[in-house]
Design a protein around this motif. Sequence first.
Motif, short mmCIF file in Angstrom:
data_model
loop_
_atom_site.label_atom_id
_atom_site.label_comp_id
_atom_site.label_asym_id
_atom_site.label_seq_id
_atom_site.Cartn_x
_atom_site.Cartn_y
_atom_site.Cartn_z
N ASN A 1 1.98 -0.74 10.96
CA ASN A 1 3.32 -1.46 10.97
C ASN A 1 3.32 -3.01 11.36
O ASN A 1 2.13 -3.37 11.84
CB ASN A 1 4.48 -0.84 11.84
N GLN A 52 -0.71 7.62 4.08
CA GLN A 52 -1.00 6.79 2.50
C GLN A 52 -1.06 5.27 2.74
O GLN A 52 -1.55 4.63 2.13
CB GLN A 52 0.06 7.53 1.75
N SER A 53 -0.45 4.93 4.12
CA SER A 53 -0.44 3.65 4.14
C SER A 53 -1.89 2.97 4.74
O SER A 53 -2.44 3.46 5.56
CB SER A 53 0.56 3.04 5.00
N ASN A 70 2.04 6.35 8.41
CA ASN A 70 2.15 7.00 7.06
C ASN A 70 0.55 7.08 6.71
O ASN A 70 -0.09 5.74 6.74
CB ASN A 70 2.86 6.15 6.09
#
Length: 649
Positions: A232, A227-228, A225
């Motif tokens: 993970n 935006q992250s 992502n």
Amino acid sequence: MRMKLSVKHTVDRWFNKIAKNPALSLTVSILWLIVVGWVAFGWNLGNIGLIDETEPLFAEASRQMYVTGDWITPFFNGDTRFDKPALIYWCQAIAYHLIGVNEWAVRLPSAIAAFGLVCLGFYTIQWYLAKQDELEQVSRPTRRYLTSFIAAALMALNPETIIWARTGVSDMLLTGCMASALLCFFLGYAGKEGTGDWGLGIRKLGTEGSGLRSEEKFSQSPIPNPQSLFPNKWYLAFYVLIAGAILTKGPVGIVLPGLIVAAFLLYVGKMREVLREMHLLVGTLIILALSVPWYALVIWRNGWNYINSFFGYHNLERFTEVVNGHSAPWYFYFVVVLLGFAPYSVYLPASIIKLKFWQRSHWRSVERFQQFGLFAWFWFASIFAFFCIAVTKLPSYVLPLMPAAAILVALLWSDVFSDTKTRQTIPVSPSPTLPISASLLRISGWVNVVFLSILATALLNITHILGTDPAISNFHELIQQSGLPVIAGIIWLVSAVLVAGLLLSRRWNYIIGINLIGFVAFVIFVLTPASFFIDRERQLPLRELSAVILEAKQPNEELIMLGFKKPSVVFYSHIHVNYLKFPQEAVEHIKNQAAKGLKPSSVLLLAEQKKFLQMDLQPDDYKNLSTKGAYNLVRVPFKKMKNQKIDIS
């Protein structure tokens, strides 16, 4: 034949029942891991005394940290100990606080690291096989569970892992951090996030209601992502564990995993793609934030002494030069892997051949999770090659490749553990590796028989192979009288006969089980009694003398150890020991101390009997306090030594 099919159908029904019941699946998995972990790591863990030379060095440095509250600079016997970073000392010191200063606490960090690694390895194998079943739209619970059970057992029940998981040194903690980090990397790389499958066969097959075909679901790569800020959770765990490895053994904690991951990603052509999704900059900051503060503090406190000792001597020189006489021929690690992963090591060549890792175009075309076997190969080969190049060689250096060896052998046997009835709904692309050929398995099986026969013969004649131990004068006679060589020989001869019988009857799937059962029997009936025997003959006298020292020592009285170095005396007696090598050196030292008029006017002397006799002391020159095994403990009054002239020839 009918009975054989009946047994197989019963096993399949049992595993199908487990797969359909999530609670039962989880319970059976946990119970298996507990049993394997207890046999391998927990049973009698703290019932044997510390083993000289290395283990007491760690135990005492941790005790000093615990007693003094100095959590930055490790000390042993009054001197700084810069051999290893602080994490192992912290773990042992915390264990001292929880369960007391004893052998259990010394070894608990190693055992926990090994057990955690086995659990994560079990989980990863389960997840990989479940993903493979889901991709191929088949249900193979027997294969999935048997393979993961075998993989966990192989990781735990091998000589190299058992030895270091039961020893209170840094090697197993390093392996636990490093190997767990590599497994976490692969889980992150293979797109573990968001699948909803926790590796226990809980997720149902099929794609109803998803709007996607199976091929479409599995072809999707895990796209980060944008935006992250963080990668993970598996990549995050990878970074944290790498920091732990650095705090356990230094630069090797990041160099080896980095080498493995880089070689693997370059081979499959995903270097840039994966580095982006890993958020490498964030990961680097996490590693630095967790590992650098202690290094900064210890360097700030100890300066160049630490830099030269740890980074120079214990890292750079160990790789480029022979340190402490630990040299070995080029084939050294071939022998270490053969014996350290015995008896399953004979199946490693077949496991590697089955992979066909040289078919790069094939491996680049399959799904990420299907590259698990290839990743295990890079893991194994990178560590093996790295330490073959290193000049200083020790058996423990290749401990981090043992989990990869277990994975490779388990995946080899996964093709043998087939279900009697396989449900397939749609045709799919073939498995990333071809099923193992009968000829390859047959050859490996007969090599297994020969190896077990040679092992049995060697153990039956072990007294002719072992060297002498100066601490045990009649070592060979005692070993022979114990009957352990005969028991060991019988165990492996019976195993060889059973494997040969299974090969002749073509019952392939039982062969690896016979090897495991044979090894468990060897651990229970040979290794464990042998450990108690060695402890009783070699270490118990030193512990008993340490207890005498605690009772007899006067305030400020010096303890001299002559002719040998046994750090366990420092740990058990809790006092400083002055190590002297030669009898004349001890005599001169005692005379010098006598001339100073120190109080009390005596020293304690712990010496091997041979060295003590070479001091040529008269009976009225000393007072014998205790004799245990090969050692004498005496008190030498200064007044007897002041004007004495002693001739040492």
